[in-house]
Design a protein around this motif. Structure first.
Motif, PDB file in Angstrom:
ATOM      1  N   TRP A   8       0.790  -1.231   0.000  1.00  0.00           N
ATOM      2  CA  TRP A   8       0.000   0.000   0.000  1.00  0.00           C
ATOM      3  C   TRP A   8       0.822   1.281   0.000  1.00  0.00           C
ATOM      4  O   TRP A   8       0.475   2.227  -0.694  1.00  0.00           O
ATOM      5  CB  TRP A   8      -0.953   0.009   1.204  1.00  0.00           C
ATOM      6  CG  TRP A   8      -2.039  -0.999   1.075  1.00  0.00           C
ATOM      7  CD1 TRP A   8      -2.605  -1.462  -0.083  1.00  0.00           C
ATOM      8  CD2 TRP A   8      -2.708  -1.690   2.127  1.00  0.00           C
ATOM      9  NE1 TRP A   8      -3.582  -2.389   0.186  1.00  0.00           N
ATOM     10  CE2 TRP A   8      -3.675  -2.546   1.536  1.00  0.00           C
ATOM     11  CE3 TRP A   8      -2.612  -1.673   3.522  1.00  0.00           C
ATOM     12  CZ2 TRP A   8      -4.514  -3.375   2.283  1.00  0.00           C
ATOM     13  CZ3 TRP A   8      -3.441  -2.494   4.268  1.00  0.00           C
ATOM     14  CH2 TRP A   8      -4.376  -3.331   3.649  1.00  0.00           C
ATOM     15  N   ALA A   9       1.880   1.335   0.780  1.00  0.00           N
ATOM     16  CA  ALA A   9       2.607   2.600   0.888  1.00  0.00           C
ATOM     17  C   ALA A   9       3.160   3.039  -0.460  1.00  0.00           C
ATOM     18  O   ALA A   9       3.057   4.215  -0.831  1.00  0.00           O
ATOM     19  CB  ALA A   9       3.734   2.468   1.915  1.00  0.00           C
ATOM     20  N   LEU A  10       3.736   2.114  -1.183  1.00  0.00           N
ATOM     21  CA  LEU A  10       4.316   2.462  -2.475  1.00  0.00           C
ATOM     22  C   LEU A  10       3.251   2.689  -3.537  1.00  0.00           C
ATOM     23  O   LEU A  10       3.266   3.690  -4.251  1.00  0.00           O
ATOM     24  CB  LEU A  10       5.275   1.360  -2.936  1.00  0.00           C
ATOM     25  CG  LEU A  10       6.647   1.311  -2.249  1.00  0.00           C
ATOM     26  CD1 LEU A  10       7.413   0.089  -2.719  1.00  0.00           C
ATOM     27  CD2 LEU A  10       7.434   2.578  -2.517  1.00  0.00           C
ATOM     28  N   THR A  11       2.304   1.763  -3.637  1.00  0.00           N
ATOM     29  CA  THR A  11       1.332   1.839  -4.728  1.00  0.00           C
ATOM     30  C   THR A  11       0.323   2.964  -4.543  1.00  0.00           C
ATOM     31  O   THR A  11      -0.147   3.556  -5.521  1.00  0.00           O
ATOM     32  CB  THR A  11       0.593   0.507  -4.873  1.00  0.00           C
ATOM     33  OG1 THR A  11      -0.043   0.190  -3.627  1.00  0.00           O
ATOM     34  CG2 THR A  11       1.558  -0.617  -5.220  1.00  0.00           C
ATOM     35  N   LEU A  12      -0.024   3.270  -3.300  1.00  0.00           N
ATOM     36  CA  LEU A  12      -1.027   4.303  -3.029  1.00  0.00           C
ATOM     37  C   LEU A  12      -0.406   5.613  -2.553  1.00  0.00           C
ATOM     38  O   LEU A  12      -1.134   6.582  -2.326  1.00  0.00           O
ATOM     39  CB  LEU A  12      -2.021   3.805  -1.971  1.00  0.00           C
ATOM     40  CG  LEU A  12      -2.794   2.534  -2.324  1.00  0.00           C
ATOM     41  CD1 LEU A  12      -3.732   2.149  -1.183  1.00  0.00           C
ATOM     42  CD2 LEU A  12      -3.586   2.729  -3.603  1.00  0.00           C
ATOM     43  N   GLU A  13       0.905   5.625  -2.396  1.00  0.00           N
ATOM     44  CA  GLU A  13       1.628   6.811  -1.918  1.00  0.00           C
ATOM     45  C   GLU A  13       1.021   7.315  -0.609  1.00  0.00           C
ATOM     46  O   GLU A  13       0.546   8.443  -0.503  1.00  0.00           O
ATOM     47  CB  GLU A  13       1.648   7.909  -2.983  1.00  0.00           C
ATOM     48  CG  GLU A  13       2.439   7.510  -4.226  1.00  0.00           C
ATOM     49  CD  GLU A  13       2.675   8.671  -5.175  1.00  0.00           C
ATOM     50  OE1 GLU A  13       2.092   9.757  -4.955  1.00  0.00           O
ATOM     51  OE2 GLU A  13       3.442   8.502  -6.139  1.00  0.00           O
ATOM     52  N   LEU A  14       1.058   6.441   0.391  1.00  0.00           N
ATOM     53  CA  LEU A  14       0.566   6.833   1.700  1.00  0.00           C
ATOM     54  C   LEU A  14       1.595   6.486   2.768  1.00  0.00           C
ATOM     55  O   LEU A  14       2.470   5.639   2.564  1.00  0.00           O
ATOM     56  CB  LEU A  14      -0.783   6.184   2.016  1.00  0.00           C
ATOM     57  CG  LEU A  14      -0.975   4.668   1.978  1.00  0.00           C
ATOM     58  CD1 LEU A  14      -0.428   3.988   3.221  1.00  0.00           C
ATOM     59  CD2 LEU A  14      -2.457   4.344   1.864  1.00  0.00           C
ATOM     60  N   ALA A  15       1.497   7.179   3.892  1.00  0.00           N
ATOM     61  CA  ALA A  15       2.314   6.877   5.055  1.00  0.00           C
ATOM     62  C   ALA A  15       1.607   5.816   5.893  1.00  0.00           C
ATOM     63  O   ALA A  15       0.389   5.667   5.834  1.00  0.00           O
ATOM     64  CB  ALA A  15       2.537   8.143   5.880  1.00  0.00           C
ATOM     65  N   VAL A  16       2.390   5.082   6.658  1.00  0.00           N
ATOM     66  CA  VAL A  16       1.846   4.060   7.552  1.00  0.00           C
ATOM     67  C   VAL A  16       2.457   4.266   8.924  1.00  0.00           C
ATOM     68  O   VAL A  16       3.666   4.466   9.059  1.00  0.00           O
ATOM     69  CB  VAL A  16       2.165   2.636   7.055  1.00  0.00           C
ATOM     70  CG1 VAL A  16       1.617   1.604   8.028  1.00  0.00           C
ATOM     71  CG2 VAL A  16       1.606   2.403   5.658  1.00  0.00           C
ATOM     72  N   ILE A  17       1.609   4.235   9.942  1.00  0.00           N
ATOM     73  CA  ILE A  17       2.078   4.235  11.323  1.00  0.00           C
ATOM     74  C   ILE A  17       1.488   3.020  12.013  1.00  0.00           C
ATOM     75  O   ILE A  17       0.275   2.809  12.001  1.00  0.00           O
ATOM     76  CB  ILE A  17       1.690   5.522  12.065  1.00  0.00           C
ATOM     77  CG1 ILE A  17       2.540   6.689  11.560  1.00  0.00           C
ATOM     78  CG2 ILE A  17       1.849   5.362  13.580  1.00  0.00           C
ATOM     79  CD1 ILE A  17       2.265   8.015  12.232  1.00  0.00           C
ATOM     80  N   SER A  18       2.360   2.192  12.582  1.00  0.00           N
ATOM     81  CA  SER A  18       1.950   0.983  13.290  1.00  0.00           C
ATOM     82  C   SER A  18       2.143   1.205  14.791  1.00  0.00           C
ATOM     83  O   SER A  18       3.171   1.746  15.222  1.00  0.00           O
ATOM     84  CB  SER A  18       2.783  -0.209  12.806  1.00  0.00           C
ATOM     85  OG  SER A  18       2.369  -1.401  13.415  1.00  0.00           O
ATOM     86  N   VAL A  19       1.168   0.771  15.575  1.00  0.00           N
ATOM     87  CA  VAL A  19       1.127   1.086  17.012  1.00  0.00           C
ATOM     88  C   VAL A  19       1.594  -0.104  17.840  1.00  0.00           C
ATOM     89  O   VAL A  19       1.081  -1.220  17.684  1.00  0.00           O
ATOM     90  CB  VAL A  19      -0.299   1.463  17.453  1.00  0.00           C
ATOM     91  CG1 VAL A  19      -0.280   1.986  18.884  1.00  0.00           C
ATOM     92  CG2 VAL A  19      -0.912   2.487  16.504  1.00  0.00           C
ATOM     93  N   GLU A  20       2.526   0.113  18.723  1.00  0.00           N
ATOM     94  CA  GLU A  20       2.968  -0.906  19.673  1.00  0.00           C
ATOM     95  C   GLU A  20       2.174  -0.737  20.964  1.00  0.00           C
ATOM     96  O   GLU A  20       2.634  -0.156  21.948  1.00  0.00           O
ATOM     97  CB  GLU A  20       4.477  -0.777  19.935  1.00  0.00           C
ATOM     98  CG  GLU A  20       5.053  -1.795  20.903  1.00  0.00           C
ATOM     99  CD  GLU A  20       5.091  -3.224  20.351  1.00  0.00           C
ATOM    100  OE1 GLU A  20       5.703  -4.070  21.024  1.00  0.00           O
ATOM    101  OE2 GLU A  20       4.521  -3.494  19.271  1.00  0.00           O
TER     102      GLU A  20
END
Length: 348
Positions: free
Chosen positions: A128-140
């Motif tokens: 998703w990040a590359l194909t949709l040009e979005l940032a991702v934040i994952s929560v610990e």
């Protein structure tokens, strides 16, 4: 929305003939994993299973996630709710893309008792990040039973609020945040949508709920039907809910922020994507949640994948059904982001 009563002991064990059949490709993949894939979690084996998971589950480093410069990756520390320990967020985005990006704010799966924020990122970034040009934040977020409700969901909400406030510095468009997660993470995402609405917090543009864990009562038809058959069955589910809720387990007045299926008001929520397998424990609670959103006047896209068990695309990523599911998620995300981008533009 109300389904069933208080949690109960596991009911009659279904036999293979009265449960939906698994997809043929998924059947082969599951057989290759052996009986361990369906070994139930119990209160007696929980600590050992958690130790085993922590030892074997991937935890890529920041350097690994940067993938030779394709992504910008940082670990962030967010002030914790109620003065507890800081919440760790793993922030990643495609390198070299200027301007604020839309964000997928993601909660990992693991039944509230396993998992980590790093292990899910390689796939999210690749798909998703590359194909949709979005940032991702994952929560610990903190895990049960070391942290009981509301600890984990408050960790996730504290991170969401912090990210929205600091969006400009992070290169994120605060008006284009999608919250999402898988299994327990899907349940946390659904809870975040409720909390954000009720507290007047950040307003996500969508909620991506992948086989979400929503109902502590564990008493739907599918939970009985798939007992000892699904990869995450009724026994494991009861163990996880007890670990999360502690003394609240079985409470008639459990808040919907703990178990979103308890919500009586699902109005004014962001559009939802909900998927589940026809042959998994969560089928009926997830279908009921989509239906309740529609009845409240909301928007939900529901996919029930035929012959799919819980976590099917993880166990059998190359199966045709898994590829179809990933493509459907991507299409929904692209559509939500495109619609939100158009509404934020000059003509919006």
């Amino acid at each position: 929305m109300s389904i069933g009563g208080t949690p109960s002991e596991p009911g009659p064990v279904s036999t293979a003939w009265d449960a939906p059949p698994f997809d043929p490709e998924l059947t082969v993949a599951l057989a290759a994993l052996g009986d361990e894939a369906r070994e139930p979690f119990t209160l007696e084996n929980l600590a050992a299973r958690q130790e085993r998971d922590a030892a074997v589950r991937p935890r890529p480093t920041v350097r690994d996630l940067r993938a030779d410069g394709r992504f910008e990756v940082d670990e962030l520390r967010v002030p914790a709710p109620s003065g507890g320990r800081d919440v760790t967020l793993v922030s990643a985005r495609p390198a070299g893309i200027a301007g604020p990006l839309p964000l997928l704010y993601y909660m990992h799966g693991g039944g509230m008792i396993m998992g980590n924020a790093w292990s899910v990122l390689p796939q999210l970034l690749r798909e998703w990040a590359l194909t949709l040009e979005l940032a991702v934040i994952s929560v610990e977020y903190r895990l049960a039973p070391q942290a009981r409700h509301p600890g984990p969901v408050e960790d996730c909400y504290a991170g969401l609020v912090w990210v929205a406030v600091h969006a400009a510095g992070l290169g994120i468009d605060a008006d284009r945040i999608v919250i999402g997660g898988k299994s327990a993470g899907g349940g946390l995402a659904a809870a975040l949508a409720l909390i954000a609405r009720d507290r007047g917090g950040p307003r996500p543009i969508g909620q991506l709920l992948l086989c979400p864990m929503l109902d502590d009562r564990n008493n739907t038809f599918s939970s009985h039907q798939m007992a000892r058959i699904d990869t995450w069955d009724r026994t494991s589910n009861a163990t996880a809910w007890q670990a999360l809720l502690g003394d609240l387990y079985g409470a008639a007045d459990l808040p919907p922020y703990a178990a979103p299926a308890r919500a009586t008001d699902l109005s004014k929520l962001p559009p939802a994507y909900i998927e589940v397998g026809s042959a998994e424990t969560f089928r009926d609670e997830d279908v009921a949640y989509a239906n309740a959103i529609w009845q409240a006047g909301g928007q939900a896209e529901l996919h029930v994948w035929p012959g799919a068990f819980h976590g099917f695309d993880t166990f059998a990523p190359r199966a045709a059904l898994s590829q179809d599911a990933r493509n459907a998620r991507s299409r929904w995300l692209r559509r939500i982001l495109t619609q939100s981008g158009a509404s934020c533009g000059p003509a919006g």
